[in-house]
Write a protein that holds these residues in place. Structure first.
Motif, PDB file in Angstrom:
ATOM      1  N   LEU A   1       2.181   1.535  -1.497  1.00 24.09           N
ATOM      2  CA  LEU A   1       1.792   0.154  -1.224  1.00 24.09           C
ATOM      3  C   LEU A   1       1.063   0.042   0.108  1.00 24.09           C
ATOM      4  CD1 LEU A   1       4.991  -1.765  -2.413  1.00 24.09           C
ATOM      5  CD2 LEU A   1       2.692  -2.021  -3.374  1.00 24.09           C
TER       6      LEU A   1
ATOM      7  N   PRO B   1       0.540  -5.088  -8.364  1.00 25.99           N
ATOM      8  CA  PRO B   1       0.634  -4.087  -7.290  1.00 25.99           C
ATOM      9  C   PRO B   1       1.483  -2.870  -7.662  1.00 25.99           C
ATOM     10  CG  PRO B   1       0.852  -6.283  -6.376  1.00 25.99           C
ATOM     11  CD  PRO B   1       0.873  -6.431  -7.864  1.00 25.99           C
ATOM     12  N   LEU B   2       2.537  -3.073  -8.446  1.00 23.73           N
ATOM     13  CA  LEU B   2       3.382  -1.949  -8.856  1.00 23.73           C
ATOM     14  C   LEU B   2       2.670  -1.062  -9.864  1.00 23.73           C
ATOM     15  CD1 LEU B   2       6.141  -1.572  -7.565  1.00 23.73           C
ATOM     16  CD2 LEU B   2       5.521  -3.992  -7.595  1.00 23.73           C
TER      17      LEU B   2
ATOM     18  N   ALA C   1      -2.491   1.666  -0.121  1.00 24.15           N
ATOM     19  CA  ALA C   1      -3.435   0.801  -0.841  1.00 24.15           C
ATOM     20  C   ALA C   1      -3.885  -0.361   0.044  1.00 24.15           C
ATOM     21  CB  ALA C   1      -2.793   0.280  -2.127  1.00 24.15           C
ATOM     22  N   TYR C   2      -2.944  -0.947   0.768  1.00 19.47           N
ATOM     23  CA  TYR C   2      -3.271  -2.078   1.649  1.00 19.47           C
ATOM     24  C   TYR C   2      -4.142  -1.617   2.822  1.00 19.47           C
ATOM     25  CZ  TYR C   2      -2.733  -6.002   4.835  1.00 19.47           C
ATOM     26  OH  TYR C   2      -2.982  -7.052   5.683  1.00 19.47           O
TER      27      TYR C   2
ATOM     28  N   LEU D   1      -4.423  -4.406  -3.884  1.00 21.30           N
ATOM     29  CA  LEU D   1      -3.172  -4.419  -4.644  1.00 21.30           C
ATOM     30  C   LEU D   1      -3.348  -5.095  -6.004  1.00 21.30           C
ATOM     31  CD1 LEU D   1      -0.686  -5.305  -1.759  1.00 21.30           C
ATOM     32  CD2 LEU D   1      -1.080  -3.068  -2.788  1.00 21.30           C
ATOM     33  N   TRP D   2      -4.400  -5.872  -6.140  1.00 28.10           N
ATOM     34  CA  TRP D   2      -4.703  -6.506  -7.432  1.00 28.10           C
ATOM     35  C   TRP D   2      -5.963  -5.905  -8.050  1.00 28.10           C
ATOM     36  CZ3 TRP D   2      -1.200  -8.858  -4.439  1.00 28.10           C
ATOM     37  CH2 TRP D   2      -0.137  -9.494  -5.096  1.00 28.10           C
TER      38      TRP D   2
ATOM     39  N   VAL E   1       0.400   1.236  -7.834  1.00 27.98           N
ATOM     40  CA  VAL E   1       1.226   2.277  -7.224  1.00 27.98           C
ATOM     41  C   VAL E   1       1.642   3.317  -8.252  1.00 27.98           C
ATOM     42  CG1 VAL E   1       3.490   2.708  -6.187  1.00 27.98           C
ATOM     43  CG2 VAL E   1       2.054   0.855  -5.330  1.00 27.98           C
TER      44      VAL E   1
ATOM     45  N   VAL F   1       6.991   4.793  -3.279  1.00 29.05           N
ATOM     46  CA  VAL F   1       6.460   3.459  -3.567  1.00 29.05           C
ATOM     47  C   VAL F   1       6.025   2.739  -2.302  1.00 29.05           C
ATOM     48  CG1 VAL F   1       7.025   1.180  -4.504  1.00 29.05           C
ATOM     49  CG2 VAL F   1       7.848   3.234  -5.662  1.00 29.05           C
ATOM     50  N   ARG F   2       6.871   2.785  -1.274  1.00 33.67           N
ATOM     51  CA  ARG F   2       6.546   2.077  -0.029  1.00 33.67           C
ATOM     52  C   ARG F   2       5.264   2.624   0.594  1.00 33.67           C
ATOM     53  NH1 ARG F   2      10.599   1.499   5.226  1.00 33.67           N
ATOM     54  NH2 ARG F   2       9.151   0.298   6.538  1.00 33.67           N
TER      55      ARG F   2
ATOM     56  N   ALA G   1       8.380   3.639  -9.217  1.00 32.89           N
ATOM     57  CA  ALA G   1       7.490   2.473  -9.267  1.00 32.89           C
ATOM     58  C   ALA G   1       7.627   1.757 -10.602  1.00 32.89           C
ATOM     59  CB  ALA G   1       6.042   2.913  -9.051  1.00 32.89           C
TER      60      ALA G   1
ATOM     61  N   ARG H   1       8.757  -1.978 -11.211  1.00 34.70           N
ATOM     62  CA  ARG H   1       7.832  -2.818 -11.980  1.00 34.70           C
ATOM     63  C   ARG H   1       8.559  -3.549 -13.100  1.00 34.70           C
ATOM     64  NH1 ARG H   1       4.938  -1.993 -16.759  1.00 34.70           N
ATOM     65  NH2 ARG H   1       2.913  -3.066 -16.882  1.00 34.70           N
TER      66      ARG H   1
END
Length: 337
Positions: free
Chosen positions: A191, A161-162, A194-195, A203-204, A165, A187-188, A104, A108
Motif C-alpha cells: 500500500l 486498493p486491496l 503504491a501511494y 490505489l484506484w 496490492v 500488504v502494508r 491481501a 480484501r
C-alpha cells in the motif's frame, strides 16, 4: 386469491426487524444480528474457500500477464499453459509462490465479499415482489442481475486498493525470476509503495475494469446462485438442502467465470503495469486501450486467457463458499439465503 398467512409472513420478513426470522408455522427465532451476521458469515465462508482455491487465482493472474510488455525479457521462453505455469511456480518459488498475496486477499474479503452479499441482500429485498397466484416471493432474472451488478460495483470500488496490492504481491515471484528487484513483501508495504510512486490515485488504478468485472462477477455468482436455487427448488420440488446448494453453486461458478474473465484480464494488466511519476500507466492509457491492444496484438482469444484456471478456481470456490455460508446460517437458526 393470496393466502392471508403468506402475505403476513412476507410483510414481516421484508419490512420488520431483520434480526427476527419467521418460520412457516409462525414461530419466531432470534438469530445473531441480521446484517452483521450476514457480513461475518460471508467473510468466513469466503476465507474458508480461499485456502482451498487460492493457488488457481495466482496461476490465473500469471496467465493474464503472459505477453505483457512488462515481461519482455521472458519473450524468448515458450508460453506455458495452466498446469505448466502452476508447476513452474511451485518449482521456482515453492509453496509460498502459490499463496503469494493471500494476506491481501483475506483482508480484501472484509471489504469486497462481505459487502457485496450484504448490498445484494438489501437490493433484492426491495426488488422482489409477492406473486399473487402462489403467495411466494418472486425475483426476476433481470432484477436479480441488476441487483448483482450494483452490489458488485459498490463493493469493488471500496475494495480496489486491496486488489492492486494482491496482484502486485502475486507477481513478485515472477519479477524476481526475471531478475527485477522486489517491489513489496507485505500488504502494508505494498500500500505504501503504491501511494509513494503514484499517489492516492494509484490505489484506484484499474478501478473501471475492476468494477466492471465485479459487476459481472457478482451478477454471475451471487445473483445466479440465488436465482438458480429458487428455480431448482421449484422445478425439482426439492427442499433447500446440500444437494440444491451444490447444484446452485456449480451454476453460479460457471456463470461468474464466463462473464468476468475478459474484464479480469484487463484489470490484471492495468493494475500490474508500471507508472510514471504522475501515476499514469506506461503500457495502457485506459481499459479500452488495453482491450484494443489485447485483441490486435495477441488475438481475440487473449480475452479468455486463464479461463480454465479461473473456472477451476471460481467453481470450487463457489461450492465451498456457499455451502459454508449456508451451514453457518443454519447453525445460527437462520433460513437459507
Amino acid at each position: 386469491m393470496i393466502r392471508e398467512d403468506a402475505v403476513q409472513n412476507y410483510i414481516r420478513h421484508k419490512y420488520l426487524s431483520p434480526t427476527i426470522c419467521y418460520l412457516d408455522n409462525g414461530t419466531q427465532t432470534q438469530p445473531f444480528s441480521g446484517m452483521f451476521a450476514l457480513y461475518i458469515n460471508t467473510f468466513l465462508g469466503a476465507t474458508n474457500a480461499e485456502f482451498f482455491t487460492y493457488p488457481m487465482d495466482v496461476t490465473k493472474t500469471r496467465l493474464h500477464l503472459q505477453g505483457e510488455a512488462a515481461e519482455q525479457s521472458g519473450r524468448g521462453k515458450p508460453r506455458l499453459g495452466m498446469m505448466g505455469t502452476a508447476l513452474d511456480m511451485a518449482r521456482q518459488e515453492g509453496l509460498s509462490g502459490l499463496y503469494a498475496g493471500l494476506s491481501a486477499m483475506i483482508i480484501r474479503n472484509l471489504f469486497f465479499n462481505g459487502l457485496r452479499v450484504v448490498f445484494y441482500d438489501c437490493l433484492r429485498s426491495r426488488l422482489a415482489y409477492l406473486d399473487p397466484g402462489s403467495g411466494k416471493e418472486v425475483l426476476t432474472v433481470s432484477r436479480g442481475f441488476g441487483a448483482g451488478c450494483l452490489a458488485g460495483c459498490a463493493a469493488q470500488f471500496i475494495a480496489n486498493p486491496l486488489d492492486v496490492v494482491k496482484i502486485r504481491m502475486q507477481m513478485e515471484g515472477r519479477r524476481r525470476a526475471l531478475g527485477h528487484p522486489a517491489r513489496v513483501s507485505n500488504v502494508r508495504q505494498a500500500l505504501g509503495d503504491a501511494y509513494q510512486h503514484g499517489g492516492f490515485r494509484s490505489l484506484w488504478k484499474g478501478c473501471g475494469p475492476s468494477c466492471a468485472r465485479a459487476m459481472l462477477m457478482t451478477a454471475g455468482d451471487t445473483a445466479c446462485y440465488d436465482l438458480s436455487k429458487r428455480h431448482f427448488m421449484a422445478w425439482l420440488q426439492w427442499p433447500d438442502d446440500l444437494f440444491i446448494q451444490f447444484l446452485s453453486s456449480i451454476s453460479a461458478g460457471f456463470a461468474a467465470s464466463a462473464l468476468s474473465t475478459p474484464t479480469d484480464v484487463v484489470k490484471s494488466r492495468i493494475m500490474n503495469q508500471p507508472t510514471d511519476e504522475t501515476g499514469k500507466g506506461l503500457h495502457y492509457k485506459n481499459a479500452f486501450d488495453c482491450y484494443l491492444k489485447l485483441i490486435t496484438q495477441e488475438g481475440p482469444m487473449a480475452m479468455y486467457k486463464g479461463f480454465i484456471p479461473c473456472w477451476m478456481r471460481i467453481g470450487p470456490w463457489s461450492v465451498v463458499f456457499w455451502v459454508t455460508f449456508e451451514n453457518l446460517r443454519k447453525l445460527q437458526g437462520q433460513t437459507g439465503f
